[in-house]
Design a protein around this motif. Structure first.
Motif, PDB file in Angstrom:
ATOM      1  N   TRP A 112       7.359  53.139 -22.714  1.00 34.74           N
ATOM      2  CA  TRP A 112       8.214  52.468 -21.741  1.00 34.74           C
ATOM      3  C   TRP A 112       9.245  53.416 -21.114  1.00 34.74           C
ATOM      4  O   TRP A 112       9.476  53.361 -19.910  1.00 34.74           O
ATOM      5  N   LYS A 113       9.845  54.279 -21.926  1.00 37.95           N
ATOM      6  CA  LYS A 113      10.850  55.194 -21.366  1.00 37.95           C
ATOM      7  C   LYS A 113      10.204  56.161 -20.379  1.00 37.95           C
ATOM      8  O   LYS A 113      10.761  56.428 -19.301  1.00 37.95           O
ATOM      9  N   GLY A 114       9.040  56.674 -20.714  1.00 35.92           N
ATOM     10  CA  GLY A 114       8.350  57.545 -19.782  1.00 35.92           C
ATOM     11  C   GLY A 114       7.964  56.827 -18.502  1.00 35.92           C
ATOM     12  O   GLY A 114       8.046  57.390 -17.401  1.00 35.92           O
ATOM     13  N   ALA A 115       7.543  55.569 -18.635  1.00 32.80           N
ATOM     14  CA  ALA A 115       7.186  54.776 -17.466  1.00 32.80           C
ATOM     15  C   ALA A 115       8.410  54.500 -16.599  1.00 32.80           C
ATOM     16  O   ALA A 115       8.342  54.527 -15.358  1.00 32.80           O
ATOM     17  N   PHE A 116       9.531  54.225 -17.234  1.00 29.06           N
ATOM     18  CA  PHE A 116      10.779  54.002 -16.498  1.00 29.06           C
ATOM     19  C   PHE A 116      11.200  55.261 -15.750  1.00 29.06           C
ATOM     20  O   PHE A 116      11.572  55.204 -14.569  1.00 29.06           O
ATOM     21  N   ASP A 117      11.143  56.394 -16.421  1.00 34.36           N
ATOM     22  CA  ASP A 117      11.522  57.652 -15.771  1.00 34.36           C
ATOM     23  C   ASP A 117      10.621  57.939 -14.574  1.00 34.36           C
ATOM     24  O   ASP A 117      11.088  58.412 -13.529  1.00 34.36           O
ATOM     25  N   GLN A 118       9.327  57.649 -14.733  1.00 42.40           N
ATOM     26  CA  GLN A 118       8.391  57.828 -13.625  1.00 42.40           C
ATOM     27  C   GLN A 118       8.785  56.942 -12.449  1.00 42.40           C
ATOM     28  O   GLN A 118       8.806  57.391 -11.294  1.00 42.40           O
ATOM     29  N   MET A 119       9.098  55.681 -12.715  1.00 44.27           N
ATOM     30  CA  MET A 119       9.494  54.767 -11.658  1.00 44.27           C
ATOM     31  C   MET A 119      10.764  55.236 -10.961  1.00 44.27           C
ATOM     32  O   MET A 119      10.849  55.247  -9.721  1.00 44.27           O
ATOM     33  N   MET A 120      11.747  55.637 -11.740  1.00 42.29           N
ATOM     34  CA  MET A 120      13.033  56.025 -11.155  1.00 42.29           C
ATOM     35  C   MET A 120      12.935  57.311 -10.348  1.00 42.29           C
ATOM     36  O   MET A 120      13.765  57.554  -9.456  1.00 42.29           O
ATOM     37  N   ALA A 121      11.954  58.138 -10.643  1.00 40.98           N
ATOM     38  CA  ALA A 121      11.764  59.379  -9.884  1.00 40.98           C
ATOM     39  C   ALA A 121      10.954  59.156  -8.612  1.00 40.98           C
ATOM     40  O   ALA A 121      10.835  60.074  -7.787  1.00 40.98           O
ATOM     41  N   SER A 122      10.414  57.947  -8.435  1.00 35.59           N
ATOM     42  CA  SER A 122       9.582  57.678  -7.266  1.00 35.59           C
ATOM     43  C   SER A 122      10.436  57.408  -6.036  1.00 35.59           C
ATOM     44  O   SER A 122      11.621  57.068  -6.126  1.00 35.59           O
ATOM     45  N   LYS A 123       9.809  57.530  -4.885  1.00 38.22           N
ATOM     46  CA  LYS A 123      10.507  57.255  -3.627  1.00 38.22           C
ATOM     47  C   LYS A 123      10.925  55.792  -3.519  1.00 38.22           C
ATOM     48  O   LYS A 123      11.859  55.465  -2.777  1.00 38.22           O
ATOM     49  N   TYR A 124      10.250  54.927  -4.263  1.00 35.41           N
ATOM     50  CA  TYR A 124      10.536  53.491  -4.161  1.00 35.41           C
ATOM     51  C   TYR A 124      11.852  53.104  -4.812  1.00 35.41           C
ATOM     52  O   TYR A 124      12.390  52.030  -4.524  1.00 35.41           O
ATOM     53  N   ALA A 125      12.381  53.943  -5.691  1.00 31.41           N
ATOM     54  CA  ALA A 125      13.647  53.641  -6.357  1.00 31.41           C
ATOM     55  C   ALA A 125      14.840  54.275  -5.650  1.00 31.41           C
ATOM     56  O   ALA A 125      15.976  54.147  -6.112  1.00 31.41           O
ATOM     57  N   SER A 126      14.611  54.933  -4.537  1.00 31.07           N
ATOM     58  CA  SER A 126      15.678  55.659  -3.854  1.00 31.07           C
ATOM     59  C   SER A 126      16.721  54.713  -3.268  1.00 31.07           C
ATOM     60  O   SER A 126      16.395  53.766  -2.546  1.00 31.07           O
ATOM     61  N   LEU A 127      17.972  55.004  -3.545  1.00 25.78           N
ATOM     62  CA  LEU A 127      19.070  54.222  -2.987  1.00 25.78           C
ATOM     63  C   LEU A 127      19.367  54.602  -1.540  1.00 25.78           C
ATOM     64  O   LEU A 127      20.178  53.942  -0.879  1.00 25.78           O
ATOM     65  N   SER A 128      18.739  55.643  -1.046  1.00 25.59           N
ATOM     66  CA  SER A 128      18.925  56.030   0.356  1.00 25.59           C
ATOM     67  C   SER A 128      17.789  55.545   1.249  1.00 25.59           C
ATOM     68  O   SER A 128      17.748  55.880   2.441  1.00 25.59           O
ATOM     69  N   ARG A 129      16.904  54.746   0.705  1.00 25.29           N
ATOM     70  CA  ARG A 129      15.770  54.242   1.492  1.00 25.29           C
ATOM     71  C   ARG A 129      16.266  53.412   2.671  1.00 25.29           C
ATOM     72  O   ARG A 129      17.173  52.574   2.534  1.00 25.29           O
ATOM     73  N   VAL A 130      15.656  53.625   3.812  1.00 28.38           N
ATOM     74  CA  VAL A 130      15.985  52.862   5.015  1.00 28.38           C
ATOM     75  C   VAL A 130      14.788  51.970   5.346  1.00 28.38           C
ATOM     76  O   VAL A 130      13.699  52.471   5.645  1.00 28.38           O
ATOM     77  N   PRO A 131      14.935  50.658   5.272  1.00 31.32           N
ATOM     78  CA  PRO A 131      13.813  49.767   5.573  1.00 31.32           C
ATOM     79  C   PRO A 131      13.397  49.880   7.033  1.00 31.32           C
ATOM     80  O   PRO A 131      14.222  50.169   7.908  1.00 31.32           O
ATOM     81  N   ARG A 132      12.110  49.596   7.274  1.00 33.36           N
ATOM     82  CA  ARG A 132      11.565  49.748   8.619  1.00 33.36           C
ATOM     83  C   ARG A 132      10.815  48.478   9.035  1.00 33.36           C
ATOM     84  O   ARG A 132       9.604  48.463   9.183  1.00 33.36           O
ATOM     85  N   PRO A 133      11.553  47.387   9.225  1.00 32.64           N
ATOM     86  CA  PRO A 133      10.896  46.122   9.567  1.00 32.64           C
ATOM     87  C   PRO A 133      10.375  46.112  10.998  1.00 32.64           C
ATOM     88  O   PRO A 133      10.887  46.824  11.874  1.00 32.64           O
ATOM     89  N   ARG A 134       9.373  45.285  11.240  1.00 39.56           N
ATOM     90  CA  ARG A 134       8.812  45.055  12.565  1.00 39.56           C
ATOM     91  C   ARG A 134       8.641  43.565  12.769  1.00 39.56           C
ATOM     92  O   ARG A 134       8.367  42.836  11.822  1.00 39.56           O
ATOM     93  N   ALA A 135       8.741  43.152  14.025  1.00 41.92           N
ATOM     94  CA  ALA A 135       8.501  41.743  14.340  1.00 41.92           C
ATOM     95  C   ALA A 135       7.032  41.399  14.157  1.00 41.92           C
ATOM     96  O   ALA A 135       6.689  40.329  13.646  1.00 41.92           O
ATOM     97  N   VAL A 136       6.148  42.303  14.572  1.00 41.73           N
ATOM     98  CA  VAL A 136       4.710  42.094  14.441  1.00 41.73           C
ATOM     99  C   VAL A 136       4.116  43.313  13.750  1.00 41.73           C
ATOM    100  O   VAL A 136       4.240  44.436  14.241  1.00 41.73           O
ATOM    101  N   VAL A 137       3.485  43.091  12.603  1.00 39.09           N
ATOM    102  CA  VAL A 137       2.790  44.148  11.877  1.00 39.09           C
ATOM    103  C   VAL A 137       1.318  44.051  12.272  1.00 39.09           C
ATOM    104  O   VAL A 137       0.673  43.031  12.029  1.00 39.09           O
TER     105      VAL A 137
END
Length: 398
Positions: free
Chosen positions: A65-90
């Motif tokens: 679990w700790k290794g899995a958590f570290d992997q998740m936290m190192a991913s781009k998906y856990a970044s606190l600087s992520r800027v969402p990119r919504p669209r009206a029509v996908v």
């Protein structure tokens, strides 16, 4: 999808749920007939008990679990600087070509789920607020999905959104009520009508769409939508995974229009020899097979959390599917009668949820699946709708 179609779908009556239950096959079990009287929250793929187990293991630095958590936290998906990119029509064509917002939507939905897990495990509100920022960005903009892959795209993103929303809504107090309602409206009007209509394409489409439908139904506490999703699940699973008890040919999904042997074999990618655990997409490739098998496990896991366990109904099919494909992933050469002796691609990080349910909780022996699951730890994400399942489900008894 035209707006008239969005408004037209109806909930399946309980009688149809009962009748379609007989299509699943396998050992006789007590079947869930309707949505729970009271929904459990958080309750889409992961429960509060499972989250607590995960947090305790990570805090104790226990593996995997700790290794899995570290992997998740190192991913781009856990970044606190992520800027969402919504669209009206996908707009998503076949294999996401064209790709107008397809990757952005899927990855923002995975990020919202990732950040919600990070919030719960660390109790750092920065992660909860970032998850909310992403969900609010999309709920304030998106109106529709278009082009040929719209149903599948809606299913993939629609599977991740309610996982994130369930955790944040029911474990964090900082999501404003009006934004929660706006997010619900997004799920109810943009996603649910698309996925609830089902699909007669390859089976991974309808299974992914059904996963989204049942998760959305839980978050919306929509009993009719939940019942409809269960009905679709019960019709589709036996048409996706073969058991010898089905007869000389696989079952077909309700409404598929597959009436002859030639039509069924063509739908099963030209495969004419059928064995326990074979998937409708095995001879297409293992990646799409993995999508379908994973969605089956996810749907059953959510149903179990909601108190109406679907695992007993699909256990034989799911364990044989996992075992058969794991055997070849581990290196055994496929025989010439199986897909001409060649299997393409790989399953991906999709075995943890089903393996934990069937082996760890229900006690099925699953030697090949265990070997493949343990070899793949920590399981990451397929960047579509599967994410961090070693962290959340490895040996999780809750």
């Amino acid at each position: 999808m035209p707006r008239t179609r969005r408004a037209a779908f109806l909930a399946a009556p309980a009688l149809l749920v009962t009748l379609l239950a007989s299509l699943i096959g396998g050992p006789a079990t007590e079947r869930a007939e309707a949505a729970p009287a009271a929904f459990v929250h958080p309750g889409v793929l992961v429960s509060r008990g499972q989250l607590d187990f995960t947090r305790d293991k990570v805090n104790a630095a226990a593996q995997p679990w700790k290794g899995a958590f570290d992997q998740m936290m190192a991913s781009k998906y856990a970044s606190l600087s992520r800027v969402p990119r919504p669209r009206a029509v996908v707009e998503c064509g076949s294999y996401s070509n064209p790709n107008y917002g397809c990757t952005d939507e899927r990855e923002d939905a995975i990020a919202a789920y990732t950040l919600s897990l990070a919030w719960y495990i660390t109790q750092d509100s920065l992660y909860a607020r970032k998850a909310i920022e992403i969900m609010d960005a999309w709920s304030g903009v998106i109106k529709d999905h278009t082009n040929s892959n719209a149903p599948l795209q809606t299913g993939w993103a629609g599977s991740s959104w309610p996982r994130a929303a369930e955790i944040i809504r029911y474990t964090y107090t900082g999501w404003p009520a009006d934004r929660v309602e706006r997010f619900k409206t997004m799920l109810r009007t943009v996603y649910l009508p698309e996925v609830a209509n089902g699909s007669h394409s390859n089976g991974n489409w309808e299974l992914s769409m059904t996963e989204a439908a049942i998760g959305i139904a839980v978050f919306l506490e929509d009993r009719a939508a939940y019942d409809r999703a269960v009905t679709t699940f019960r019709g589709r699973v036996p048409a996706y995974i073969y058991l010898t008890g089905d007869g000389s040919l696989p079952k077909t999904a309700p409404g598929s229009g597959l009436d002859t042997r030639d039509e069924i074999i063509r739908y099963w990618q030209g495969q004419s020899t059928f064995v326990n655990g074979l998937s409708q997409e095995t001879c297409r490739d293992l990646a799409h097979t993995g999508y379908g098998v994973s969605a089956i496990a996810h749907i059953a896991e959510t149903s179990r959390i909601q108190g109406q366990d679907l695992y007993p109904e699909v256990a034989e099919r799911l364990r044989h599917a996992l075992g058969l494909h794991a055997k070849y992933e581990l290196g055994e050469t496929p025989p010439s009668w199986l897909c001409g002796g060649t299997l393409r691609d790989h399953l991906g990080p999709v075995t943890e949820v089903g393996f934990n349910a069937l082996h760890d909780r229900m006690g099925y022996p699953m030697t090949n699946t265990q070997a493949l699951t343990e070899r793949g730890r920590p399981a990451g994400t397929n960047n579509l709708f599967v994410a961090w399942e070693t962290l959340t489900h490895a040996a999780n008894p809750r």
